[in-house]
Design a protein around this motif. Structure first.
Motif, PDB file in Angstrom:
ATOM      1  N   VAL A  33       9.409  22.161  31.400  1.00  0.00           N
ATOM      2  CA  VAL A  33       8.749  21.783  32.647  1.00  0.00           C
ATOM      3  C   VAL A  33       8.090  20.415  32.482  1.00  0.00           C
ATOM      4  N   LEU A  34       8.216  19.594  33.527  1.00  0.00           N
ATOM      5  CA  LEU A  34       7.611  18.268  33.551  1.00  0.00           C
ATOM      6  C   LEU A  34       6.560  18.229  34.654  1.00  0.00           C
ATOM      7  N   ASP A  35       5.347  17.812  34.297  1.00  0.00           N
ATOM      8  CA  ASP A  35       4.254  17.686  35.264  1.00  0.00           C
ATOM      9  C   ASP A  35       4.522  16.480  36.163  1.00  0.00           C
ATOM     10  N   LEU A  36       4.761  16.740  37.445  1.00  0.00           N
ATOM     11  CA  LEU A  36       5.121  15.661  38.367  1.00  0.00           C
ATOM     12  C   LEU A  36       3.938  14.791  38.750  1.00  0.00           C
ATOM     13  N   ARG A  37       2.734  15.206  38.445  1.00  0.00           N
ATOM     14  CA  ARG A  37       1.570  14.369  38.742  1.00  0.00           C
ATOM     15  C   ARG A  37       1.595  13.083  37.922  1.00  0.00           C
ATOM     16  N   SER A  38       2.130  13.160  36.731  1.00  0.00           N
ATOM     17  CA  SER A  38       2.194  11.976  35.877  1.00  0.00           C
ATOM     18  C   SER A  38       3.574  11.335  35.879  1.00  0.00           C
ATOM     19  N   ALA A  39       4.581  12.062  36.334  1.00  0.00           N
ATOM     20  CA  ALA A  39       5.953  11.548  36.278  1.00  0.00           C
ATOM     21  C   ALA A  39       6.328  10.723  37.506  1.00  0.00           C
ATOM     22  N   LEU A  40       5.665  10.945  38.630  1.00  0.00           N
ATOM     23  CA  LEU A  40       5.968  10.201  39.851  1.00  0.00           C
ATOM     24  C   LEU A  40       4.904   9.149  40.113  1.00  0.00           C
ATOM     25  N   ASP A  41       5.312   8.030  40.686  1.00  0.00           N
ATOM     26  CA  ASP A  41       4.389   6.914  40.917  1.00  0.00           C
ATOM     27  C   ASP A  41       3.225   7.311  41.816  1.00  0.00           C
ATOM     28  N   ARG A  42       3.533   7.948  42.947  1.00  0.00           N
ATOM     29  CA  ARG A  42       2.474   8.428  43.839  1.00  0.00           C
ATOM     30  C   ARG A  42       2.214   9.881  43.483  1.00  0.00           C
ATOM     31  N   ALA A  43       1.265  10.089  42.585  1.00  0.00           N
ATOM     32  CA  ALA A  43       1.044  11.403  41.993  1.00  0.00           C
ATOM     33  C   ALA A  43       0.793  12.467  43.061  1.00  0.00           C
ATOM     34  N   PRO A  44       1.690  13.450  43.160  1.00  0.00           N
ATOM     35  CA  PRO A  44       1.497  14.522  44.140  1.00  0.00           C
ATOM     36  C   PRO A  44       0.487  15.546  43.632  1.00  0.00           C
ATOM     37  N   SER A  45      -0.389  16.001  44.507  1.00  0.00           N
ATOM     38  CA  SER A  45      -1.387  16.989  44.110  1.00  0.00           C
ATOM     39  C   SER A  45      -0.791  18.385  44.030  1.00  0.00           C
ATOM     40  N   ASP A  46       0.262  18.630  44.807  1.00  0.00           N
ATOM     41  CA  ASP A  46       0.912  19.931  44.804  1.00  0.00           C
ATOM     42  C   ASP A  46       2.371  19.757  45.222  1.00  0.00           C
ATOM     43  N   LEU A  47       3.106  20.860  45.234  1.00  0.00           N
ATOM     44  CA  LEU A  47       4.534  20.759  45.522  1.00  0.00           C
ATOM     45  C   LEU A  47       4.800  20.395  46.985  1.00  0.00           C
ATOM     46  N   ARG A  48       3.894  20.777  47.861  1.00  0.00           N
ATOM     47  CA  ARG A  48       4.092  20.405  49.260  1.00  0.00           C
ATOM     48  C   ARG A  48       4.090  18.892  49.432  1.00  0.00           C
ATOM     49  N   ALA A  49       3.286  18.200  48.641  1.00  0.00           N
ATOM     50  CA  ALA A  49       3.265  16.740  48.690  1.00  0.00           C
ATOM     51  C   ALA A  49       4.595  16.148  48.240  1.00  0.00           C
ATOM     52  N   VAL A  50       5.268  16.838  47.328  1.00  0.00           N
ATOM     53  CA  VAL A  50       6.600  16.400  46.903  1.00  0.00           C
ATOM     54  C   VAL A  50       7.595  16.588  48.037  1.00  0.00           C
ATOM     55  N   VAL A  51       7.530  17.740  48.677  1.00  0.00           N
ATOM     56  CA  VAL A  51       8.457  18.048  49.770  1.00  0.00           C
ATOM     57  C   VAL A  51       8.239  17.107  50.957  1.00  0.00           C
ATOM     58  N   GLU A  52       7.004  16.686  51.184  1.00  0.00           N
ATOM     59  CA  GLU A  52       6.706  15.801  52.310  1.00  0.00           C
ATOM     60  C   GLU A  52       7.400  14.446  52.179  1.00  0.00           C
ATOM     61  N   ARG A  53       7.796  14.084  50.969  1.00  0.00           N
ATOM     62  CA  ARG A  53       8.558  12.840  50.763  1.00  0.00           C
ATOM     63  C   ARG A  53       9.928  13.183  50.177  1.00  0.00           C
ATOM     64  N   TRP A  54      10.544  14.224  50.685  1.00  0.00           N
ATOM     65  CA  TRP A  54      11.723  14.809  50.071  1.00  0.00           C
ATOM     66  C   TRP A  54      12.877  13.829  49.928  1.00  0.00           C
ATOM     67  N   GLU A  55      13.256  13.167  50.989  1.00  0.00           N
ATOM     68  CA  GLU A  55      14.415  12.273  50.935  1.00  0.00           C
ATOM     69  C   GLU A  55      14.195  11.128  49.957  1.00  0.00           C
TER      70      GLU A  55
END
Length: 327
Positions: A33-55
């Motif tokens: 598992v990779l923590d997406l808070r540190s792996a993505l430039d705009r650190a998502p607080s939760d998975l919904r934040a990831v889905v909100e920028r899905w494309e």
């Protein structure tokens, strides 16, 4: 501790935590598992934040899944939570042909003059008419009913007939309002598993039958919607209308049906709900449950029962039932 991933595609998404740690959105690839808070430039607080920028984010997730140099953690050392916290839950009822027929027979009154065969034939005709008239049955559930895929499920003392309902759940990727059927799947980020528990004794109002169903009472106790384990991207699921939905109770198979038995597929349900409501990123559209519920078997949930639910390509959830007051 998490179970094996068992998901389709090269990666899936989920919500995880280390011992006594804060939950974080994670990318699951194999057993790491990779923590997406540190792996993505705009650190998502939760998975919904990831889905909100899905494309925008989906191509980045593919690249991350193939990068062995990042700070991956072993899945086995993490707790797995419900993958996403939706703002809205849209639930579909009476959407599996055989399930509805079984319920009609199970709920027949003692003085019903119809034989079992006559009742089944009559309900089958109603199902055919509903499908032809394109009228799904959709209602709302509460996010507060969601619990994790491996958490205990507390059976309230008032629930006389608690039952299981394993379902395919679609996760919405972007705002959807009045979308047509042909475009509806473009609004789906991925899929997960939901067990939409129901107290059969409170589905129908006893005090005033004209009111009809009471979904608040029968479906929305805390923990009545175990969700997950993973959000699997839609691109990894070749056909949501050809998945196997299987629920085992204490190791015995109770539900085992294809989503092909749905009257209304994912696209039709998403489109239908969007004609009235505005679906938001991270929202869930539950697609109904197939035949094999407890009311059909004459065996409802009780303290100590273990439910194991799986859907092709989406992993496995495992929850234990605990009577209220003993949890």
């Amino acid at each position: 501790m998490a179970m094996l991933a068992q998901s389709a595609g090269s990666f899936a998404l989920g919500t995880f935590s280390a011992r006594n740690g804060e939950p974080f959105p994670g990318l699951l690839a194999g057993d790491r598992v990779l923590d997406l808070r540190s792996a993505l430039d705009r650190a998502p607080s939760d998975l919904r934040a990831v889905v909100e920028r899905w494309e925008e984010t989906l191509p980045l997730l593919h690249a991350l899944a193939d990068d062995d140099t990042l700070g991956w953690r072993p899945l086995g050392g993490l707790r797995v939570h419900a993958p996403i916290e939706p703002r809205q839950i849209f639930q579909s009822g009476a959407n599996y042909r055989q399930h509805v027929i079984d319920l009609e027979v199970a709920h027949r009154s003692p003085d019903d003059p119809r034989t079992v065969e006559e009742a089944r034939a009559e309900v089958a005709a109603v199902m055919d008419r509903r499908a032809a008239e394109d009228l799904p049955y959709v209602f709302n559930g509460l996010p507060s009913a969601i619990t994790g895929p491996y958490d205990d499920v507390v059976l309230p003392a008032w629930a006389e007939q608690p039952d299981w309902e394993l379902e395919l759940a679609a996760v919405i990727a972007k705002p959807a309002h009045r979308v047509n059927v042909e475009e509806a799947l473009e609004y789906v980020a991925g899929y997960t598993i939901a067990n939409d528990l129901t107290d059969r004794a409170t589905v129908f109002r006893r005090d005033m039958k004209a009111i009809g169903t009471d979904w608040l009472r029968s479906k929305n106790a805390p923990g009545f919607t175990p969700l997950g384990p993973w959000l699997v991207p839609a691109e990894s699921i070749a056909d949501p209308g050809d998945l196997r939905v299987t629920l085992k109770l204490n190791g015995e198979t109770m539900q085992d049906e294809s989503t092909e038995d749905m009257l209304f597929g994912v696209a039709r349900l998403v489109s239908y709900a969007s004609q009235t409501a505005r679906l938001l990123p991270g929202d869930l559209v539950l697609t109904g449950s197939p035949a094999g519920n407890g009311i059909h078997w004459g065996r409802l949930l009780r303290d100590g029962d273990v439910m194991e639910g799986s859907i092709t390509g989406l992993g496995v959830q495992r929850t234990r039932c605990v009577a209220e007051g003993t949890a």
